[in-house]
Design a protein around this motif. Structure first.
Motif, PDB file in Angstrom:
ATOM      1  N   GLY A  75      66.766   3.868 -11.965  1.00 20.14           N
ATOM      2  CA  GLY A  75      65.693   3.151 -11.281  1.00 20.14           C
ATOM      3  C   GLY A  75      66.175   2.237 -10.178  1.00 20.14           C
ATOM      4  N   SER A  76      67.488   2.070 -10.047  1.00 16.59           N
ATOM      5  CA  SER A  76      68.048   1.188  -9.025  1.00 16.59           C
ATOM      6  C   SER A  76      68.329   1.956  -7.736  1.00 16.59           C
ATOM      7  N   PRO A  77      68.167   1.329  -6.589  1.00 15.86           N
ATOM      8  CA  PRO A  77      68.524   2.001  -5.330  1.00 15.86           C
ATOM      9  C   PRO A  77      70.032   2.132  -5.149  1.00 15.86           C
ATOM     10  N   GLU A  78      70.808   1.353  -5.902  1.00 13.78           N
ATOM     11  CA  GLU A  78      72.259   1.406  -5.788  1.00 13.78           C
ATOM     12  C   GLU A  78      72.830   2.574  -6.578  1.00 13.78           C
ATOM     13  N   ASP A  79      73.946   3.113  -6.087  1.00 17.91           N
ATOM     14  CA  ASP A  79      74.606   4.189  -6.825  1.00 17.91           C
ATOM     15  C   ASP A  79      75.219   3.663  -8.114  1.00 17.91           C
ATOM     16  N   HIS A  80      75.849   2.502  -8.043  1.00 18.58           N
ATOM     17  CA  HIS A  80      76.521   1.941  -9.213  1.00 18.58           C
ATOM     18  C   HIS A  80      76.063   0.499  -9.409  1.00 18.58           C
ATOM     19  N   ALA A  81      74.911   0.364 -10.045  1.00 13.49           N
ATOM     20  CA  ALA A  81      74.258  -0.938 -10.123  1.00 13.49           C
ATOM     21  C   ALA A  81      74.975  -1.910 -11.056  1.00 13.49           C
ATOM     22  N   GLN A  82      75.534  -1.405 -12.146  1.00  9.48           N
ATOM     23  CA  GLN A  82      76.168  -2.267 -13.152  1.00  9.48           C
ATOM     24  C   GLN A  82      77.498  -1.650 -13.572  1.00  9.48           C
ATOM     25  N   PRO A  83      78.556  -1.845 -12.810  1.00 11.14           N
ATOM     26  CA  PRO A  83      79.837  -1.164 -13.070  1.00 11.14           C
ATOM     27  C   PRO A  83      80.446  -1.428 -14.437  1.00 11.14           C
ATOM     28  N   LEU A  84      80.122  -2.566 -15.059  1.00  5.91           N
ATOM     29  CA  LEU A  84      80.695  -2.874 -16.365  1.00  5.91           C
ATOM     30  C   LEU A  84      79.761  -2.525 -17.515  1.00  5.91           C
ATOM     31  N   ILE A  85      78.653  -1.854 -17.192  1.00  3.20           N
ATOM     32  CA  ILE A  85      77.676  -1.499 -18.215  1.00  3.20           C
ATOM     33  C   ILE A  85      77.431   0.005 -18.272  1.00  3.20           C
ATOM     34  N   ALA A  86      77.362   0.645 -17.114  1.00  2.00           N
ATOM     35  CA  ALA A  86      77.012   2.066 -17.086  1.00  2.00           C
ATOM     36  C   ALA A  86      77.672   2.760 -15.901  1.00  2.00           C
ATOM     37  N   MET A  87      77.754   4.075 -16.000  1.00  2.00           N
ATOM     38  CA  MET A  87      78.376   4.865 -14.932  1.00  2.00           C
ATOM     39  C   MET A  87      77.494   4.901 -13.689  1.00  2.00           C
ATOM     40  N   ALA A  88      78.080   5.300 -12.583  1.00  2.00           N
ATOM     41  CA  ALA A  88      77.346   5.471 -11.329  1.00  2.00           C
ATOM     42  C   ALA A  88      76.466   6.716 -11.400  1.00  2.00           C
ATOM     43  N   LYS A  89      75.403   6.713 -10.625  1.00  2.00           N
ATOM     44  CA  LYS A  89      74.543   7.893 -10.558  1.00  2.00           C
ATOM     45  C   LYS A  89      75.319   9.106 -10.064  1.00  2.00           C
ATOM     46  N   SER A  90      76.206   8.907  -9.112  1.00  2.00           N
ATOM     47  CA  SER A  90      76.991  10.017  -8.564  1.00  2.00           C
ATOM     48  C   SER A  90      77.985  10.579  -9.573  1.00  2.00           C
ATOM     49  N   GLU A  91      78.295   9.819 -10.619  1.00  2.00           N
ATOM     50  CA  GLU A  91      79.247  10.253 -11.635  1.00  2.00           C
ATOM     51  C   GLU A  91      78.584  11.084 -12.730  1.00  2.00           C
ATOM     52  N   PHE A  92      77.274  11.015 -12.818  1.00  2.00           N
ATOM     53  CA  PHE A  92      76.558  11.657 -13.923  1.00  2.00           C
ATOM     54  C   PHE A  92      76.785  13.177 -13.993  1.00  2.00           C
ATOM     55  N   PRO A  93      76.695  13.901 -12.883  1.00  2.00           N
ATOM     56  CA  PRO A  93      76.951  15.351 -12.967  1.00  2.00           C
ATOM     57  C   PRO A  93      78.368  15.664 -13.449  1.00  2.00           C
ATOM     58  N   ARG A  94      79.338  14.844 -13.075  1.00  4.04           N
ATOM     59  CA  ARG A  94      80.715  15.071 -13.527  1.00  4.04           C
ATOM     60  C   ARG A  94      80.859  14.797 -15.026  1.00  4.04           C
TER      61      ARG A  94
END
Length: 268
Positions: free
Chosen positions: A44-63
């Protein structure tokens, strides 16, 4: 049959080691099934990696998905590896999350409420200076969100449904009918809850949910499953035998896991 459906790895930013390490730990612990379920990106965030210490980046999800599927094939002769994800539940962004998850062949999705009233459920400061009525309101809002997640149809499993007690043990003593109402909704929705043994790593100790809640869950016909919520490989299957024994003592006859989003029943 031994299984553990809730494990994390280093992509989320607060767990250690790689997915392979958790699979190897599961084999060493005698599991037949291991689920990989790292934290979902903040879709839901416009950022690719909104919370680096909590969850992965959106771009990392397919990997992430691709790696789990590759390891599923590699380890097929040794252990069943399941593709899961621990998904945050934000009602205002539910459709975005649904669209993302529909792209991938998940075996199951764990729905977890980590934020309530815009504040982390693990934030012990949220309880400071609240009167009794305000504490009840905080607890009821948390269970309102859990009930909504159960009704959403997005999840096979609900994660750690009383984890708000993690750094505030008195949470369990706050009385409200909303807890029973939520368990009834979960039972009617046919969604499972996990017995999550990571409570032992927090101030409260023990498991999520409490034994008292498990007794009420049985009353409302709620299915149960197991998740260590391991953030280090050595915690895979932590307390598995103790949980199985406790469930039998409470009166459960079986527990479940999910493969291709189909419920698999395992006698206790």
């Amino acid at each position: 049959m031994k299984f553990d459906l809730h494990t994390h790895h280093d992509r989320c930013g607060h767990a250690q080691d790689r997915i392979r390490d958790y699979i190897e730990a599961a084999i060493a612990a005698g599991l037949q099934v291991i689920g990989i379920s790292d934290h979902s990106p903040y879709f839901g965030s416009p950022e690719d990696h909104a919370q680096p210490l909590i969850a992965m980046a959106k771009s990392e999800f397919p990997r992430y998905v691709a790696e789990v599927l590759e390891l599923k094939k590699e380890y097929a002769s040794k252990i069943t590896v399941l593709l899961g994800v621990e998904s945050d539940f934000f009602p205002e962004h539910a459709d975005v999350y649904r669209q993302e998850y529909a792209k991938y062949p998940f075996d199951y999705i764990i729905g977890s409420v980590h934020l309530s009233g815009g504040v982390s459920i693990f934030n012990r400061n949220r309880w400071k200076h609240l009167n009794d009525a305000e504490k009840v309101a905080h607890k009821e809002e948390y269970y309102r969100l859990i009930a909504e997640s159960a009704r959403s149809g997005m999840f096979q499993i609900l994660g750690h449904i009383d984890a708000m007690k993690g750094f505030y043990p008195a949470f369990s003593d706050i009385q409200t009918p909303k807890v029973d109402e939520t368990l009834q909704i979960i039972g009617e929705a046919g969604v499972a809850i996990e017995i999550n043994t990571s409570g032992k790593t927090k101030d409260v100790g023990g498991w999520y949910p409490s034994h008292a809640m498990l007794e009420r869950a049985l009353h409302y016909g709620v299915e149960v499953t197991f998740g260590s919520d391991a953030h280090i490989p050595s915690r895979v299957a932590d307390d598995w035998e103790e949980v199985r024994s406790t469930l039998k003592d409470i009166g459960f006859k079986h527990w479940v896991y999910f493969q291709n989003k189909e419920k698999q029943i395992v006698p206790l």
